[in-house]
Design an enzyme around this catalytic site. Structure first.
Site, PDB file in Angstrom:
ATOM      1  N   GLU A 191      43.688  40.317  40.212  1.00 51.84           N
ATOM      2  CA  GLU A 191      43.928  41.340  39.231  1.00 51.84           C
ATOM      3  C   GLU A 191      43.334  40.835  37.775  1.00 51.84           C
ATOM      4  O   GLU A 191      44.299  40.956  36.874  1.00 51.84           O
ATOM      5  CB  GLU A 191      45.179  42.003  39.283  1.00 51.84           C
ATOM      6  N   GLU A 194      46.819  42.479  49.891  1.00 51.73           N
ATOM      7  CA  GLU A 194      48.104  42.859  49.776  1.00 51.73           C
ATOM      8  C   GLU A 194      48.300  44.245  50.445  1.00 51.73           C
ATOM      9  O   GLU A 194      47.574  45.042  50.332  1.00 51.73           O
ATOM     10  CB  GLU A 194      48.416  42.910  48.225  1.00 51.73           C
TER      11      GLU A 194
END
Length: 945
Positions: free
Chosen positions: A409, A479
């Site tokens: 991220e 994820e």
């Protein structure tokens, strides 16, 4: 005004070039872990550097333990944010209020420390920036909290009275690169070691050991600086470094972690090695190891301990890996930084695929649409490449590491491309991952997080569009299955998609452990419990383990969903199908056992002969003839696959119904009788005015009413950024937590007592017309509940059933149904049908933030508080010593206190759980629509059923 070193975008100065980590060596070393003197200052320059000078008296300073975090040792407080920086975003500047810890450690060299050669001072992890002095001489400074840094210090050492001084700043330019959804915990939190470096000691080495699955041969070559020899006694190898040899070997995989003991020897040092032969590549659009497609059954793992934060000892790390292996997990993504190097040694030894992730995340820049993001600013590129190099060089010799990840991220930018190019040039034999690279320009794997099931299906079919290069690559969910609070739900449906489409090569649950910090009054603390200005509450508690490393129901569910052996069949016909879902192993290491249950109790058991099926192979086998007993009862087969020699370790299991549950006889025939304000019907008494049940066979029953509310789970509440409906807030807005019950009629007939009501929230037209019809055969009491929605309902219901109160001395429950742990419509794969007993207290699941928990699924009957309750059909059962409303109001388990009533929910249906705390909500098939329903329960005093 010059830029202070802690705000400079460079990675630091004075450090040696990164090199391979070795767990041991015959060279001398000295651990500097232990008690250090410590002084905390509120700013970076509140104190001068005189503390680093020789002769400085720090005797009045308190002591702290290194490795450790000072905020967990009574100095300051932790801060938790998910992605917001806890300081103004003005890169690379940091606040003047910058907690700074000065550390001092005096040490003597041990007897026999060599006088020749050099010495290296090694820091394995310091958050977030450190300046270092030895014996009054500054030797350098560094950033990169979860990465090693070494300094040449041989010329500064003396036999005794050495003083090591380290100044650590909580905030630095490096903090902008470490915004990783975890507690901000400053300090020297990994090992500090002094290592002697003899003349001709190993400066670096790189083990290359590919495996050719076509020939069954491995090739070994070791690059070493300086040159030396590599010996592998088991293989008869005695080879000069830089040379290679090819010979038959057993390959390393996560299922068969075959390691060969070896030794690297140069003129000055001997280093023991453990070598695994394996090859990883993308072939035919799939990730293949040793020529075979692999399926990641993985978890994301932050390093965490509730008392010591990111400081973990070897026993804790080993416990983590053993728990993963015991729960069928075969892969770890090291979110979001390289772990302690000992953890990778354990992954090599015990067998886990590893995605090794760089210490990089800049998530907070999303708040300004990634403007000024360091990964797209050339000034920061040297720091990014330094981080990539320190990861790769340290961990390059681990066979468990199959993929390098650029970080997490961090948006997109030129810096990430530079990292990928550097890694690919240095180590072309591993794959590169980065979830944010949606076009896969720099990566070898298409990766996403929290992708809905239907999109994962399209991706698996290669119908997802996107760049041409991306469509040809394997897909993983780096994820998914956000394990926050009760949940995650929908894992079984994800696993079906991984197994249905070759391209879908599995995923990694977020995450391994709840990051609850031990607190003297709250139990475990989460965001906001330390007075943080900005925080993300209990979003830090989203693991498959509770903080004390007790497995949560989510981990038990995940173990079942990802079983490497599938057990199905036809119990009525007495056949079972065994399917091998391993990637490499046959089934010769497993023992299969069968048992036969009558009404949930095992009456016979034995061993089942199963061939050593190879991966992907199935066998249909005949079960023994069923026992003669069991007529007029529900019967089933249970088949278990267990590690041979360890009967307590079940790898997989399946249950096969043999005969269905007999229909219980109706409880009818008695008539209600009135007198003295009481209606008596069989063993039950009712209030003649309200129709409320008072007792059953002398057992007091309180407030038996329709119940549709549950204390919303983290997944019910969802995340604010979720595009889908978040039912928790919508249920509350509708008023389902404050339903009112209007009595419309109490009707007594020859064979029944009927109570008609309407259940609805204030201020809303929507309601539920509800009737309770009571009948009895004289010894049992039967309740039939009919529910008809009225008005407009746009939402599913949280639950549908009845709630009642029993005397507070009720201590335990025994039931025939799903267990032993909790289950919900989309988290019930691990629920086994059987007879179970539990205390009321043990029925609770202690989520760090209290919420709906503890339901048992598929219950045929339950005995609790002197009553036996049977369902028509099966039902969900919950019992607790506080009301749902009290559970809903609690912020920590310590808020919950036992009252004088045990509250029991008997539910006809429950809403699914989903994963909407950071993922998709409950799938449509697991949602509880508001629709007409009818269900029954039969109550009897214990001993009369």
């Amino acid at each position: 005004m010059s830029t202070p070193y802690y705000e400079d975008v460079s990675p630091g100065s004075g450090s040696l070039a990164p090199r391979a980590h070795s767990a041991s060596s015959d060279a001398k070393s000295l651990s500097l872990n232990g008690s250090w003197r410590f002084r905390l200052s509120p700013t970076a320059d509140a104190e001068d550097e005189s503390f680093a000078a020789q002769g400085y008296d720090a005797g009045s300073w308190p002591e702290i333990t290194v490795p450790g975090h000072w905020v967990l040792q009574g100095h300051g407080a932790p801060i938790y944010t998910n992605h917001l920086y806890p300081f103004p975003v003005d890169p690379p500047r940091v606040p003047t209020e910058n907690p700074t810890g000065d550390h001092l450690r005096s040490f003597d060299l041990p007897a026999g420390w060599p006088v020749d050669g050099d010495a290296v001072l090694r820091f394995d992890g310091v958050e977030s920036c450190a300046r270092v002095w030895l014996n009054g001489e500054q030797i350098g400074e560094f950033k990169g909290s979860r990465l090693p840094h070494e300094f040449a210090v041989g010329a500064l050492l003396r036999p005794g009275g050495n003083v090591l001084a380290v100044r650590v700043h909580q905030w630095s330019s490096g903090s902008y690169l470490e915004d990783q959804d975890q507690w901000w915990l400053p300090g020297i939190f990994r090992d500090v070691t002094l290592q002697h470096r003899p003349e001709a000691a190993v400066r670096d080495f790189f083990v290359h050991s590919p495996y050719d699955h076509r020939t069954g041969e491995g090739t070994l070559s070791v690059a070493s600086d300086p040159a030396g020899r590599i010996t592998v006694p088991e293989l008869g190898i005695d080879l000069a470094t830089g040379e290679s040899t090819t010979l038959p070997v057993e390959p390393w995989t996560a299922e068969t972690p075959r390691l060969y003991d070896a030794e690297l020897a140069t003129g000055g040092e001997r280093i023991p090695l453990r070598i695994g032969f394996r090859t990883v590549a993308v072939e035919d659009g799939l990730i293949k190891v040793n020529g075979r497609r692999i399926l990641f059954r993985g978890v994301n793992r932050h390093e965490f301990h509730p008392e010591t934060g990111r400081t973990l000892d070897l026993d804790t790390m080993r416990r983590d890996v053993e728990l993963m292996k015991q729960h069928n997990i075969n892969a770890v993504r090291t979110s979001h930084y390289p772990p302690h190097p000992a953890f990778l040694d354990l992954c090599d030894e015990l067998g886990l695929w590893v995605i090794d992730e760089c210490d990089l995340e800049t998530h907070g820049f999303v708040e300004q649409e990634w403007r000024d993001n360091p990964v797209d600013d050339e000034r920061w590129t040297p720091a990014l490449i330094d981080r990539a190099a320190r990861m790769v060089e340290r961990d390059k010799n681990h066979p468990s590491v199959v993929i390098w990840s650029l970080g997490n991220e961090a948006g997109t930018g030129r810096g990430l491309t530079a990292m990928a190019e550097w890694i690919r040039d240095r180590d072309p034999d591993r794959l590169i991952h980065y979830e944010g690279d949606l076009d896969c320009r720099d990566t070898d794997v298409y990766s996403r997080m929290y992708t809905p099931h239907e999109e994962v299906d399209r991706i698996g079919r290669r119908q997802d569009g996107g760049a041409h290069r991306r469509r040809g690559l394997p897909f993983i969910l780096c994820e998914y299955g956000h394990a926050m609070g009760n949940g995650p739900g929908g894992l079984a449906e994800y696993q079906q998609l991984f197994e249905a489409h070759e391209r879908n090569q599995g995923g990694f649950i977020w995450e391994w452990i709840d990051h609850g910090i031990t607190h003297p009054t709250l139990g475990y603390a989460y965001g906001g419990d330390f007075g943080e200005e900005l925080h993300d509450s209990n979003f830090v508690c989203d693991g498959l383990l509770f903080p004390d490393r007790t497995p949560s129901p989510g981990l038990i569910e995940y173990k079942k969903v990802i079983e490497p052996v599938r057990i199905t069949g036809d119990g009525e016909a007495g056949t079972v199908r065994i399917t091998n879902l391993y990637d490499f192993s046959d089934l010769s290491h497993l023992t299969f056992e069968w048992s036969y249950q009558v009404d949930g109790e095992t009456i016979e058991a034995g061993t089942l002969a199963v061939p050593a099926l190879v991966p992907g192979e199935s066998a249909d086998l005949k079960l023994p003839s069923p026992p003669a007993s069991g007529h007029d009862a529900e019967t089933q087969w249970t088949v278990r696959a267990q590690l041979t020699g360890t009967p307590l370790h079940t790898v997989a299991w399946g249950q096969l119904p043999a005969t269905p549950r007999p229909t219980p006889p109706p409880a009818t025939g008695s008539s209600p009788h009135s007198g003295d304000g009481v209606i008596t019907l069989g063993p039950g008494t009712f209030d003649s005015r309200t129709g409320a049940l008072r007792t059953i066979g002398g057992t007091e029953v309180r407030s038996l009413l329709l119940d549709v509310w549950r204390a919303p789970t983290d997944n019910d509440n969802g995340a604010a950024w979720q595009p889908d409906l978040r039912f928790g807030p919508l249920w509350r807005a509708l008023g389902l937590h404050r339903m009112q019950h209007r009595l419309d009629a109490v009707e007594s007939t020859d064979d029944a007592l009927v109570v008609r009501t309407r259940v609805a929230p204030a201020g809303r037209e929507a309601g539920l017309a509800t009737s309770y019809r009571w009948t009895s055969d004289g010894t049992r009491l039967r309740l039939t509940v009919s529910v008809t929605p009225e008005g407009t309902w746009h939402l599913p219901l949280p639950r549908l059933g009845v709630r009642l109160g029993l005397p507070g001395e009720t201590g335990s429950a025994t039931w025939f149904g799903g267990g032993p742990g909790e289950a919900y419509p989309d988290t019930r794969a691990a629920s086994q049908i059987g007879r179970w007993t539990s205390t009321v207290d043990a029925l609770q699941t202690p989520y760090v933030r209290p919420q709906e928990n503890g339901a048992r699924a598929d219950v045929r009957w339950v005995e609790i508080g002197g009553l036996r309750v049977e369902g028509e059909p099966e039902f969900w059962f919950t019992a607790r010593r506080w009301t749902t409303e009290q559970l809903d109001a609690a912020t920590h388990p310590t808020d919950l206190a036992a009252g004088d009533t045990v509250w029991v929910n008997l539910d006809h249906a429950q809403q699914g759980i989903g994963s909407q705390s950071c993922g998709p909500g409950a799938l449509p098939q697991h949602q509880l629509s508001a629709a007409p329903a009818e269900f029954s329960f039969t109550f009897a005093p214990m001993g009369t059923a």
